[in-house]
Motif scaffolding. Sequence first.
Motif, short mmCIF file in Angstrom:
data_model
loop_
_atom_site.label_atom_id
_atom_site.label_comp_id
_atom_site.label_asym_id
_atom_site.label_seq_id
_atom_site.Cartn_x
_atom_site.Cartn_y
_atom_site.Cartn_z
N UNK A 49 41.30 43.46 53.71
CA UNK A 49 42.02 44.50 52.97
C UNK A 49 42.68 45.48 53.94
N UNK A 50 41.88 45.95 54.91
CA UNK A 50 42.36 46.95 55.86
C UNK A 50 43.56 46.44 56.64
N UNK A 51 43.56 45.13 56.90
CA UNK A 51 44.64 44.55 57.70
C UNK A 51 45.81 44.07 56.84
N UNK A 52 45.69 44.30 55.55
CA UNK A 52 46.78 43.91 54.66
C UNK A 52 46.90 42.41 54.44
N UNK A 53 45.84 41.67 54.75
CA UNK A 53 45.88 40.22 54.58
C UNK A 53 45.44 39.81 53.17
N UNK A 54 44.78 40.73 52.49
CA UNK A 54 44.36 40.46 51.11
C UNK A 54 44.48 41.73 50.29
N UNK A 55 44.53 41.55 48.98
CA UNK A 55 44.47 42.71 48.09
C UNK A 55 43.40 42.43 47.05
N UNK A 56 42.80 43.51 46.53
CA UNK A 56 41.70 43.33 45.60
C UNK A 56 42.00 44.01 44.28
N UNK A 57 41.44 43.43 43.23
CA UNK A 57 41.63 44.01 41.90
C UNK A 57 40.26 44.06 41.23
N UNK A 58 39.89 45.24 40.74
CA UNK A 58 38.60 45.37 40.07
C UNK A 58 38.73 44.85 38.65
N UNK A 59 37.77 43.99 38.27
CA UNK A 59 37.84 43.45 36.91
C UNK A 59 36.56 43.80 36.16
N UNK A 60 36.73 44.47 35.03
CA UNK A 60 35.57 44.83 34.23
C UNK A 60 35.01 43.61 33.53
N UNK A 61 33.69 43.63 33.33
CA UNK A 61 33.05 42.53 32.62
C UNK A 61 32.09 43.09 31.57
N UNK A 62 31.90 42.34 30.54
CA UNK A 62 30.96 42.75 29.49
C UNK A 62 29.54 42.64 30.03
N UNK A 63 28.86 43.78 30.11
CA UNK A 63 27.48 43.76 30.57
C UNK A 63 27.39 43.72 32.08
N UNK A 64 27.82 42.64 32.67
CA UNK A 64 27.76 42.45 34.13
C UNK A 64 28.44 43.58 34.90
N UNK A 65 28.03 43.78 36.13
CA UNK A 65 28.75 44.75 36.96
C UNK A 65 30.19 44.27 37.21
N UNK A 66 31.06 45.21 37.48
CA UNK A 66 32.45 44.85 37.75
C UNK A 66 32.53 43.86 38.90
N UNK A 67 33.53 43.01 38.82
CA UNK A 67 33.78 42.16 39.99
C UNK A 67 35.09 42.56 40.64
N UNK A 68 35.15 42.27 41.93
CA UNK A 68 36.32 42.65 42.71
C UNK A 68 36.97 41.35 43.14
N UNK A 69 38.10 41.05 42.55
CA UNK A 69 38.75 39.77 42.84
C UNK A 69 39.76 39.93 43.98
N UNK A 70 39.56 39.14 45.00
CA UNK A 70 40.44 39.20 46.17
C UNK A 70 41.51 38.12 46.08
#
Lengths: 185, 185
Positions: A49-70
Motif C-alpha cells: 500500500x505504502x509503495x502504491x503497488x496495491x490499494x485496499x478497500x474495506x468491506x463490511x460483513x454481516x456478523x464477521x469482522x470487516x475484511x480488507x480486500x487488496x
Amino acid sequence: MDVKTLCLAVLFKGEATGYEIKKAFEEGPFAHFQRASFGSIYPALSRLLAEGLAEAEAREQDGRPDKKVYRLTAAGRDAFHQAIGQDPEPDQFRSDMLFLLYFARELPMDRVADLIDRYIDSYRSQAEHIVACRAQRLASGEEIDPGRWLVSGFGVAIYQAAADYLIENRDRLLSGNGRLPEAAE
Amino acid sequence: MDVKTLCLAVLFKGEATGYEIKKAFEEGPFAHFQRASFGSIYPALSRLLAEGLAEAEAREQDGRPDKKVYRLTAAGRDAFHQAIGQDPEPDQFRSDMLFLLYFARELPMDRVADLIDRYIDSYRSQAEHIVACRAQRLASGEEIDPGRWLVSGFGVAIYQAAADYLIENRDRLLSGNGRLPEAAE
DNA sequence: TAATGCATGTAATCGGTTACATGATTCA
DNA sequence: TGAATCATGTAACCGATTACATGCATTA
C-alpha cells in the motif's frame, strides 16, 4: 522468494484479503512449494500500500469482522512482471527427513522403520491430494492454466517418486542395516 | 534443522574445522539437502564449546594459518542422539522454479523455454554428480553406510524424476500455451 | 461449551545471510 | 598478476516466525 513478491503474485491472480493470501499457501495453488505466515503477510501488504503497488478497500460483513480486500495497481502489476523477470538461482531442497535417515545407523531399527513409514505416508497423501485437485479442476470445465497445470503435475511426479523410492528401499535399509544395500546395480 | 545441530552432526562423523564443516554443505554428504554459511557455523561452534558439547585443539600448519579442529565430547554425542530422536515435521519443498513456471502465461515463450532448459540441466547434472559419487564410493571398497547410501539414492531418484518430468512436459507447455496440456490421461 | 473458522494486526525474538577484515600459498 | 583455496572470525542487517491481543459466528 520473499513474502512481498509472494503477495504480489497472489494478488496478480485477483483481489484478496490477507487471510485469503495465507490460505493460498496452506491449501491453495502455492501450498506445496511456498509458505508465509500472518506475521509476514500483513506487514508486506502494508508495504505494498505504502509503495502504491496495491490499494485496499474495506468491506463490511454481516456478523464477521470487516475484511480488507487488496487489489494491485498498474504499478503493482509492473512490479510483479519485473520480479518474475529476474533470474532465479537453482532450487535447493532442504530436508530434515534425509538428515535423519542419513544417521539411520545411530537410531533404533523400529524408529527408522517408523520414520520411513511416516514419510511414505506423507509423500503419498500429498501426491494424492494434488491428483484429486487436478481431477476436480479438469471436471469443473474451467479453463486450465498451463503453468499451474505443469506445476501441480510436477508436484505429483516428485512426491510419487519420493514415496516410490522409500517403498523400494525401506526393507533393504532395515534388513541390511550394516550390509550393502542396492549393490545389484 | 538449525546450524548447531548440523555442526553436531558433522562432528559426530569425525573431528573437523569450521572450514571443513562448511565444505560438508557444499560438496560433502549434506550438499543436496542442507546448507550453512560461515556466519552461522563459527558462532555455532563457539556455542558448542561454551556448552561443553565440543572441544577444540589448535593445530599449526606450515605456511597456512592455524586450524582449529573441533571434536565432540561425550555430552556432545548425547546431545546429537537426543536431537535425532526428536520427531521432525514433514518436509516442505520450496521452489522458486515452480513459482516462476506457475506464471508461464505472463512470460515470453522463449524465456519460459530458457527457464525450463536451465532447470532440466541443473537437475540432471545434480543427479549425475551424485551418481558419480556413489560409483566412486562403491569402487573405493570402503564400507558403505546404509543411511548415507539411501540418502544419496533418494537424491538421484528425485532429481531424475524432476528432470524427466520437465523434459516430458516442456513442449506441451510451450506449444499448448493456452490450450490444455496432458489432457490424454 | 469448547473448538474451529473468519478476520486483522503488533512486538519480541531469532536465526541466518552478507559483507567485511585479515593473510598466506599455490596455481594458471 | 590475479584468482582460487585454505583459514577464522565479527557486525550489521534482514526477513520471518511465534506468540500475543481481540472478537464474533458456527459447529460439534
